[in-house]
Design a protein around this motif. Structure first.
Motif, PDB file in Angstrom:
ATOM      1  N   LYS A 311      48.488  36.985  32.066  1.00  0.00           N
ATOM      2  CA  LYS A 311      47.229  36.880  31.320  1.00  0.00           C
ATOM      3  C   LYS A 311      46.046  36.591  32.238  1.00  0.00           C
ATOM      4  CE  LYS A 311      49.280  35.357  26.952  1.00  0.00           C
ATOM      5  NZ  LYS A 311      49.328  34.284  25.927  1.00  0.00           N
ATOM      6  N   HIS A 312      46.343  36.107  33.443  1.00  0.00           N
ATOM      7  CA  HIS A 312      45.267  35.777  34.380  1.00  0.00           C
ATOM      8  C   HIS A 312      45.656  36.237  35.788  1.00  0.00           C
ATOM      9  CE1 HIS A 312      43.607  33.155  31.242  1.00  0.00           C
ATOM     10  NE2 HIS A 312      44.855  32.736  31.051  1.00  0.00           N
ATOM     11  N   PHE A 313      44.724  36.907  36.444  1.00  0.00           N
ATOM     12  CA  PHE A 313      44.901  37.326  37.831  1.00  0.00           C
ATOM     13  C   PHE A 313      43.687  36.911  38.648  1.00  0.00           C
ATOM     14  CE2 PHE A 313      47.978  40.199  35.972  1.00  0.00           C
ATOM     15  CZ  PHE A 313      48.915  40.412  36.983  1.00  0.00           C
ATOM     16  N   TYR A 327      39.736  44.598  40.936  1.00  0.00           N
ATOM     17  CA  TYR A 327      41.132  44.977  40.701  1.00  0.00           C
ATOM     18  C   TYR A 327      41.672  44.552  39.343  1.00  0.00           C
ATOM     19  CZ  TYR A 327      40.895  45.934  45.674  1.00  0.00           C
ATOM     20  OH  TYR A 327      40.532  46.428  46.903  1.00  0.00           O
ATOM     21  N   GLY A 328      40.971  43.651  38.633  1.00  0.00           N
ATOM     22  CA  GLY A 328      41.385  43.294  37.281  1.00  0.00           C
ATOM     23  C   GLY A 328      41.710  41.827  37.123  1.00  0.00           C
ATOM     24  N   SER A 329      41.378  41.274  35.960  1.00  0.00           N
ATOM     25  CA  SER A 329      41.579  39.851  35.701  1.00  0.00           C
ATOM     26  C   SER A 329      42.807  39.573  34.840  1.00  0.00           C
ATOM     27  CB  SER A 329      40.350  39.268  35.012  1.00  0.00           C
ATOM     28  OG  SER A 329      40.103  39.939  33.782  1.00  0.00           O
ATOM     29  N   LYS A 334      41.193  46.688  31.162  1.00  0.00           N
ATOM     30  CA  LYS A 334      41.138  48.137  31.386  1.00  0.00           C
ATOM     31  C   LYS A 334      40.068  48.538  32.398  1.00  0.00           C
ATOM     32  CE  LYS A 334      44.329  48.563  28.348  1.00  0.00           C
ATOM     33  NZ  LYS A 334      45.722  48.755  28.819  1.00  0.00           N
ATOM     34  N   ASN A 335      39.192  47.610  32.747  1.00  0.00           N
ATOM     35  CA  ASN A 335      38.142  47.913  33.711  1.00  0.00           C
ATOM     36  C   ASN A 335      38.583  47.700  35.152  1.00  0.00           C
ATOM     37  OD1 ASN A 335      36.203  48.559  31.714  1.00  0.00           O
ATOM     38  ND2 ASN A 335      35.820  46.376  31.378  1.00  0.00           N
ATOM     39  N   GLY A 336      39.701  46.998  35.353  1.00  0.00           N
ATOM     40  CA  GLY A 336      40.198  46.772  36.702  1.00  0.00           C
ATOM     41  C   GLY A 336      40.888  48.006  37.252  1.00  0.00           C
ATOM     42  N   ALA A 337      40.923  48.117  38.576  1.00  0.00           N
ATOM     43  CA  ALA A 337      41.505  49.294  39.212  1.00  0.00           C
ATOM     44  C   ALA A 337      43.008  49.174  39.411  1.00  0.00           C
ATOM     45  CB  ALA A 337      40.830  49.540  40.566  1.00  0.00           C
ATOM     46  N   TYR A 390      43.630  56.029  44.647  1.00  0.00           N
ATOM     47  CA  TYR A 390      43.551  54.768  43.919  1.00  0.00           C
ATOM     48  C   TYR A 390      44.201  53.671  44.747  1.00  0.00           C
ATOM     49  CZ  TYR A 390      48.051  56.826  42.553  1.00  0.00           C
ATOM     50  OH  TYR A 390      49.274  57.440  42.560  1.00  0.00           O
ATOM     51  N   PRO A 391      43.908  52.396  44.414  1.00  0.00           N
ATOM     52  CA  PRO A 391      44.441  51.284  45.206  1.00  0.00           C
ATOM     53  C   PRO A 391      45.955  51.131  45.040  1.00  0.00           C
ATOM     54  CG  PRO A 391      42.540  50.590  43.918  1.00  0.00           C
ATOM     55  CD  PRO A 391      42.955  51.923  43.396  1.00  0.00           C
ATOM     56  N   LEU A 392      46.603  50.801  46.139  1.00  0.00           N
ATOM     57  CA  LEU A 392      48.025  50.476  46.150  1.00  0.00           C
ATOM     58  C   LEU A 392      48.175  49.124  46.836  1.00  0.00           C
ATOM     59  CD1 LEU A 392      51.131  50.884  46.247  1.00  0.00           C
ATOM     60  CD2 LEU A 392      50.781  52.283  48.297  1.00  0.00           C
TER      61      LEU A 392
END
Length: 876
Positions: A311-313, A327-329, A334-337, A390-392
């Motif tokens: 739930k949290h990043f 990269y996303g929270s 959905k907005n994070g990569a 895209y990011p890996l």
């Protein structure tokens, strides 16, 4: 040692809360800003000057003197101001203060602001001296932007004495400045600061904005003077504010638990030690035991913090920058990569964890990692679902799992835990692979593999070692190719330009633009030109700089982009600012430098040669050579081709030795080719005899294609001939820089690698087909269309695999055929009636007896799809 993933390990609910620290109070007024300069910075600089020492004479112990200066200043602050020293420290260590945003101001932008504030012409000498601060001029301080500004401001300063701005005033002004993105909006604030300071104060304010203090101390020294636990707290928090606020009491000591990494709190990662002089030393550092070998990735070091089952990043860089917005929270962001792809990436019982790894950019088309410069572009494009790459995230370590730190666990234990915590999400989130080694031969073999794939190098790790926060220990050692042994000592390049340095290298040339000789083949008597090739600035000693200055004294000329010396040299472009030198020199007046490098960069728009060196490094001055005997472009390309051939042979030898020692020799089948088509032993055929190939694809496929060509009697060249030649083929399938240039010229027909595979599979040269053409003129395209039917099925060769058949069927207009091909994947059930909808030649030239009356009436009604010409015959 306890296993944090043991079934008996208790999982307590995670509650999101930021670490809140009580701010200590200051009882006295904020000191004037200039006291930082007069009472701290200037004494530190004086102490660091070994020529004069602190009290005159030779400095006996500079470290002790600097520590006393820092301690004295800190004690005065506590007595006169109070316990909150954060306002002062964030000005002394601006590069460690993550609370303040970047200003978006670099040297040239600051110069333009000052030009407006000072009311001077942009064409004046003073304005040019600030904009071109690296070039020596009427003012001292070349290469030191703040010093050059000081010299200009001093001539017209409003205040001759120190201003009245306090430390708090300056911090407030800088906070406002950092919140604005446009220089026009920043101008009023900067003007207000200028009218409140003298020239010396402005110099140090500029250094603070640029985050380039250079006062002779590091944060470690400053923290040591502040509190015994300051470095430890900064290592696990990366927070200057916490160091100042939590440790204001010099009698307080942190507990051992408080010194450990904390979830959602950025720590300073462990770094690999610098490369050793030899592989033997690396093996010795590993205690002559088995070690881990990892590929060193060309990305950005990122630590990932996950809590509450996803739930949290949080994502932090090595410099403690928060990239969570990118990269996303959370898994639902959905907005994070990245995080939107991580559902199922963690074990079911993994509540939280801290991972250490590398964020890279992944190209799914070529299936390879892209260079570091593509990462942010790929991440931003992925956020908008508009990018091809895209990011890996490649994970190579774990520090925390289920509310427990595992920093003190051995690397082997952490790797075992990592396998239980992380589930691979291919091409988005993966455990970085490693292999085991124990000898220098293991290191050499793996290094050659990664060099062939244009990688950064290797990291060798000791399996029994714990994780050392903010450490650079020998338990992790970088192994990089310092230079190419194949021809690294034979690159004797002529200096054609120079660049002025910064800081200690100010007023002098610190790096040089080197070129390769290009002879005039039409007129051998004509003087040669030099094409820009690389820029070298590392490896020089003070004595070697002095020798170059002596040999070229009085010969340098200022570079004028409007009138470049094209009769002597050529750059990549007349307006290429990245390559444009500050000064240039006539070839006959210049010097030759011997250069070594890590590898060759085959596509570079930055240099006229369209090829350059990776990590070039100076080796020595070649006074026995001149501009006529320096390395030419033609000679370099020959050396490069020879070196690549020798490198491939050595790699094959190493692979052969490894296979022979570990397992029975196996043959290597290529891309579904016929079983007899192998890549070992003597040439399998001579179908490419008399044909020459120039393969222009990525390095991994290039080596494979070249092996196929050579194994079938073909010849391989590395450079495109000036003009098209009979039986010379250009092979490519992607618009690299060179390919795009060749397409614009329109002279060459460019063939896809598929043609080579088709020839090898059919054991002969097959005619070109449309699917073989990457770029061709109209006449050739019209000709190749005659080799296939309207569905692009070849008249002249056998089909290689089911994929080609599937592609042909799916392009046919009959929807029944297409759906059948897709539904059954070509492997159809013989009993299914839909099989009759697929045309083929299975009954071609065959006589069939039909014992069914309904079929006897019209045998073609059911068999028309099975015969190209109707050969079925009915006998009642």
């Amino acid at each position: 040692m306890d296993d944090p993933m043991d079934d008996s390990f208790e999982l307590e609910p995670w509650v999101e809360e930021e670490i809140v620290v009580a701010r200590p109070h200051n009882t006295g007024p904020s000191p004037p800003f200039h006291t930082i300069i007069t009472e701290l910075i200037n004494p530190l600089l004086k102490a660091s000057n070994r020529k004069t020492g602190f009290h005159g004479g030779t400095a006996t112990n500079v470290r002790v003197i600097r520590f006393k200066i820092l301690n004295s200043y800190i004690q005065r602050w506590k007595q006169e101001v109070g316990n909150d020293i954060y306002p002062c420290f964030r000005l002394i260590l601006p590069y460690k203060d993550k609370e303040r945003h970047m200003y978006g101001l670099k040297e040239k932008a600051l110069a333009r602001l000052l030009i407006k504030i000072l009311g001077i012409s942009a064409e004046s000498d003073d304005a040019k001296s600030m904009i071109n601060y690296k070039i020596p001029g009427q003012y001292k301080g070349a290469g030191d932007f703040a010093e050059r500004c000081y010299e200009v401001i001093k001539q017209r300063e409003i205040k001759s004495e120190y201003g009245s701005m306090t430390i708090d005033n300056v911090n407030n002004m800088l906070d406002e400045l950092s919140k604005l993105s446009k220089t026009d909006d920043q101008l009023p604030i900067f003007s207000k600061i200028y009218h409140s300071m003298n020239a010396e104060e402005m110099k140090w304010l500029i250094r603070i904005i640029l985050r380039q203090m250079h006062i002779g101390i590091s944060e470690r020294t400053l923290f040591s003077a502040w509190h015994p636990n300051a470095n430890e707290l900064f290592n696990i928090s990366s927070s200057l504010k916490r160091v100042c606020w939590e440790l204001f009491d010099s009698n307080y000591r942190m507990s051992e638990d408080a010194k450990d990494v904390t979830l959602m709190c950025c720590f300073q990662p462990q770094l690999a030690a610098f490369p050793k002089a030899s592989y033997d030393q690396v093996v010795k550092s590993m205690n002559n035991e088995t070690f881990f070998i990892e590929e060193k990735l060309d990305g950005e070091r990122i630590q990932l913090h996950m809590s509450d089952y996803g739930k949290h990043f949080k994502f932090y860089s090595r410099r403690a920058k928060d990239y969570t917005y990118l990269y996303g929270s959370s898994l639902d962001d959905k907005n994070g990569a990245l995080t939107k792809y991580l559902s199922g990436a963690f074990g079911e019982n993994v509540e939280d964890c801290i991972l250490d790894g590398e964020m890279v950019s992944w190209d799914p088309v070529d299936e390879k990692i892209e260079p570091f410069g593509y990462l942010k572009t790929a991440a931003n494009a992925e956020k908008e679902d508009a990018g091809e790459s895209y990011p890996l995230y490649r994970v190579f370590d774990i520090l925390y799992a289920n509310n427990k730190s595992v920093v003190k666990y051995s690397l082997v234990q952490r790797q075992m835990l990592l396998q239980r915590v992380v589930n691979n999400v291919p091409t988005h989130f993966e455990i970085h692979p490693h292999e085991e080694g124990s000898t220098k031969e293991d290191i050499d073999r793996r290094l050659r593999q990664v060099i062939a794939e244009s990688s950064e190098g290797l990291v060798i790790k000791l399996p029994t070692s714990p994780y050392t926060v903010n450490g650079r220990e020998d338990s992790w050692i970088k192994v990089k190719p310092e230079y190419m042994l194949e021809f690294g000592e034979n690159l004797d390049c002529l200096v054609i330009g120079g660049y002025y340095g910064q800081g200690k290298r100010g007023d002098n040339l610190s790096s040089f633009l080197c070129g390769l000789r290009v002879d005039n083949e039409q007129d051998p008597e004509a003087p040669p030109k030099f094409w820009s090739f690389c820029r070298v600035g590392g490896g020089f000693t003070a004595a070697e700089y002095a020798t170059i200055r002596h040999l070229t004294d009085g010969q340098w000329q200022k570079w004028d982009p409007r009138r470049p010396p094209l009769q002597y040299m050529e750059l990549a472009g007349d307006r290429n600012e990245k390559e444009m030198p500050d000064v240039w020199i006539l070839p006959e007046k210049s010097v030759v430098l011997e250069i070594k490098a890590a590898s060759v960069v085959p596509e570079s728009e930055q240099y006229r040669t369209n090829i350059t060196l990776r990590f070039p490094r100076f080796r020595r001055i070649r006074q026995d050579k001149n501009y006529l005997t320096a390395l030419s472009l033609k000679e370099f390309m020959s050396l490069k081709e020879q070196a690549e051939t020798e490198s491939q042979e050595r790699q094959l030898e190493l692979e052969e030795h490894r296979r022979a020692s570990k397992r029975p020799k196996k043959q290597l089948n290529i891309l579904g080719a016929h079983e007899s088509f192998t890549m070992e032993g003597s040439p399998t055929s001579q179908i490419f005899a008399g044909h020459t190939f120039c393969v222009l694809v990525d390095s991994k496929r290039k080596a494979q294609l070249q092996k196929i060509i050579v194994s079938h009697g073909g010849n391989v060249i590395q450079d495109v001939p000036p003009e098209p030649q009979n039986r010379t083929h250009l092979i490519a399938d992607k618009d690299l820089v060179k390919i795009a240039s060749l397409k614009r010229q329109g002279k060459w027909n460019i063939i896809r690698p598929t043609w080579i595979y088709d020839c090898a599979f059919n054991h002969r040269i097959v005619p070109y087909e449309p699917r073989h053409m990457y770029f061709a003129n109209k006449d050739l395209l019209d000709a190749v269309r005659r080799h296939v039917d309207r569905y692009d099925d070849s008249y002249t060769r056998s089909m290689e695999d089911t994929k080609e058949l599937r592609d042909i069927l799916n392009h046919m207009p009959d929807p029944t055929i297409g759906s059948t091909a897709k539904d059954y994947g070509i492997l159809l059930n013989q009993s299914d009636s839909s099989i009759f909808n697929i045309p083929s030649l299975i009954f071609y030239n065959t006589v069939i007896y039909l014992d069914y009356p309904d079929l006897a009436q019209d045998p073609r009604s059911k068999f028309r799809y099975f015969a190209f010409t109707y050969q079925a015959v009915c006998k009642p």
